[in-house]
Design an enzyme around this catalytic site. Structure first.
Site, PDB file in Angstrom:
ATOM      1  N   CYS A 245      -5.770  -1.616  -3.672  1.00 32.14           N
ATOM      2  CA  CYS A 245      -5.717  -0.207  -3.596  1.00 32.14           C
ATOM      3  C   CYS A 245      -4.531   0.007  -2.430  1.00 32.14           C
ATOM      4  CB  CYS A 245      -6.919   0.515  -3.261  1.00 32.14           C
ATOM      5  SG  CYS A 245      -8.445  -0.103  -3.923  1.00 32.14           S
ATOM      6  N   ALA A 246      -3.528  -0.247  -2.944  1.00 35.38           N
ATOM      7  CA  ALA A 246      -2.473  -0.270  -1.777  1.00 35.38           C
ATOM      8  C   ALA A 246      -1.902   0.991  -1.602  1.00 35.38           C
ATOM      9  CB  ALA A 246      -1.196  -0.949  -2.504  1.00 35.38           C
ATOM     10  N   GLY A 249       1.403   1.890   0.615  1.00 35.28           N
ATOM     11  CA  GLY A 249       1.978   0.451   0.766  1.00 35.28           C
ATOM     12  C   GLY A 249       1.941   0.099   2.295  1.00 35.28           C
ATOM     13  N   GLY A 250       1.463   0.842   3.007  1.00 40.46           N
ATOM     14  CA  GLY A 250       1.549   0.534   4.433  1.00 40.46           C
ATOM     15  C   GLY A 250       1.100  -0.891   4.965  1.00 40.46           C
ATOM     16  N   ASP A 269      -2.519   0.014  -7.647  1.00 41.01           N
ATOM     17  CA  ASP A 269      -3.085   1.141  -7.414  1.00 41.01           C
ATOM     18  C   ASP A 269      -3.253   2.185  -8.708  1.00 41.01           C
ATOM     19  OD1 ASP A 269      -3.666   2.964  -4.467  1.00 41.01           O
ATOM     20  OD2 ASP A 269      -3.652   4.306  -6.348  1.00 41.01           O
ATOM     21  N   ASP A 316      -8.690  -2.049   0.097  1.00 37.90           N
ATOM     22  CA  ASP A 316      -8.870  -1.019   1.053  1.00 37.90           C
ATOM     23  C   ASP A 316      -9.278   0.507   0.199  1.00 37.90           C
ATOM     24  OD1 ASP A 316      -8.489   0.853   3.197  1.00 37.90           O
ATOM     25  OD2 ASP A 316      -6.312   0.936   3.077  1.00 37.90           O
ATOM     26  N   CYS A 369     -11.458   3.239   6.082  1.00 35.18           N
ATOM     27  CA  CYS A 369     -11.012   3.987   7.115  1.00 35.18           C
ATOM     28  C   CYS A 369     -12.122   5.111   7.495  1.00 35.18           C
ATOM     29  CB  CYS A 369      -9.650   4.680   6.912  1.00 35.18           C
ATOM     30  SG  CYS A 369      -9.571   6.051   5.674  1.00 35.18           S
TER      31      CYS A 369
END
Length: 460
Positions: A245-246, A249-250, A269, A316, A369
């Site tokens: 789940c890019a 792209g961080g 993604d 992620d 997060c």
């Protein structure tokens, strides 16, 4: 701009945020992009004031309701903020709402009564409920209390602060010392972060878009907590890695740099446009071991075709975002995506599908997060029940492997919180797939068990 004109701009901006189903930062960017005549100092003041009001949404609303005012409109919130937080007296507020050119319209009778009622008060009040004082929405109170326990108030209060500006040094082009030196040449003060070996924390809010160190790919904007999630992936040069789940792209960038441009990183993604924007970042960073692959869904046929091919798979997952409320204060009050009841089954489905990509002996890293148990430890526990070929790799062991210094947390999982770590709230679990030999041995052991004995054990 005059102070009154700035105030009207804040009212206009808050109105657009209320009426636009997009995150506040995106609305704010569009607002200023369409008003290039607003100078940089005025933009800074308008943005900071608007964010300050968004961070006090519940407390200002509580006071407005207490006075009997019918609704917490943008004008009402600006009035309440001016009186309660900025400590302007009623006379000054009346002068600013003069109805003159570029100034806010004159106060209505109801608004005048609101100003009179709030004059001489401050934002805090002993009768204010704790959930209002710490800006916790009703839907999140139970889950947040369950997750944070006796640290509920201290963590929620920390989430009220503005997040610091963190950078990640691109190890392919610089190190922390050389990046600090490059930034200092344009009067940007930065220091190394506490936990991340690549992190810098910048003083103030400098504009980085035109700074050479940023344009040349020496540094990227990334919260220290996000950097630590990438570190938990523990990729090695030559590995095959998927960032499932890019997004922007961080973490993909951090992983690829850790691999020293060797091996392969696939950034996936379902949002193809977002992936295309991320490729610009990849090029700027000088990383050529990344390929972008859009997915139609978490069950895209590409996953099945690449079953058990990758050393590391990072998930992620989309989540409630409760750990990012310092950056996105409006997200507490505005549901712009799926709610928790939709997110939980989606996370489980994504995790189950992505697990198919992990080779024997490889690792699946599940991250959010979020600070909520159901999205974090709960999801991991449910996954392990249905995937007995995976086991938890304690985070301290990962840190030792990476020679990253002391682990920032105790226990099996990476759980970062604003008050404890001064990062956004993040969670990560490292799940290792057993080697084929281990699985074969377990299967052989099961076959040797007498069926009658197994039935007796189950009944017991």
């Amino acid at each position: 701009m005059t102070p009154a004109a700035r105030l009207q701009a804040v009212i206009d901006l808050l109105t657009e945020i209320d009426e636009t189903p997009r995150p506040a930062d995106a609305v704010m960017s569009a607002y200023f992009r369409n008003r290039r005549y607003i100078g940089s100092k005025d933009r800074t003041h308008i943005a900071q004031t608007s964010y300050a009001i968004l961070r006090r949404h519940a407390r200002l609303g509580w006071w407005i309701e207490r006075t009997g005012f019918p609704r917490a409109t943008p004008r009402a919130r600006v009035l309440a903020y001016s009186l309660l937080e900025e400590r302007r007296n009623a006379g000054v507020v009346l002068e600013m709402f003069s109805g003159g050119k570029f100034a806010p319209a004159r106060l209505t009778d109801d608004e005048l009564a609101l100003v009179t009622a709030l004059d001489t008060h401050t934002l805090d009040h002993p009768e204010m409920p704790e959930t209002v004082r710490v800006e916790c929405p009703d839907w999140a109170e139970g889950p947040m209390r369950a997750a944070l326990g006796d640290r509920f108030a201290v963590e929620m209060e920390k989430l009220l602060e503005a997040a610091p500006l963190d950078l990640r040094v691109n190890s392919m082009k610089a190190n922390q010392a050389s990046a600090i030196k490059a930034l200092s040449k344009v009067q940007i003060v930065a220091e190394t972060t506490q936990w991340s070996p690549w992190g810098l924390r910048v003083k103030g809010r400098p504009q980085l878009a035109g700074v050479g160190a940023f344009k040349d790919g020496l540094v990227e904007i990334q919260d220290e907590g996000s950097q630590l999630v990438a570190l938990a992936v523990a990729p090695k040069p030559g590995h095959q890695v998927v960032d499932f789940c890019a997004g922007a792209g961080g973490k993909t960038l951090a992983i690829a740099a850790r691999m020293k441009n060797k091996g392969r990183v696939v950034a996936c993604d379902v949002l193809e446009k977002r992936l295309k924007r991320a490729t610009e970042r990849f090029r700027r960073a000088g990383l050529h071991n990344i390929e972008a692959h859009p997915l139609t869904s978490e069950r895209d046929p590409w996953v099945k075709r690449h079953k058990r091919k990758f050393d590391r798979v990072l998930v992620d997952a989309p989540c409630s975002g409760t750990g990012t409320w310092r950056r996105n204060p409006d997200a507490r009050w505005r549901q712009l995506g799926p709610g928790l009841e939709q997110l939980l089954p989606l996370q489980a489905n994504i995790l189950d599908s992505a697990a198919r990509l992990v080779k024997p002996g490889g690792r699946l890293i599940y991250a959010t997060c979020s600070m909520l148990h159901d999205e974090n430890e709960g999801q991991v526990a449910a996954f392990l029940e249905t995937h007995p070929d995976f086991t938890v790799k304690p985070i301290a062991e990962v840190w030792a492997e990476e020679e990253a210094g002391p682990s920032p947390v105790e226990g099996d999982f990476l759980r970062l919180t604003p008050a404890r770590h001064d990062t956004d709230g993040f969670f990560a679990a490292v799940l290792e797939r057993k080697a084929e030999e281990a699985v074969a041995e377990e299967d052989a052991g099961m076959e040797e068990v007498d069926p009658a004995e197994l039935a007796t054990a189950i009944d017991a």
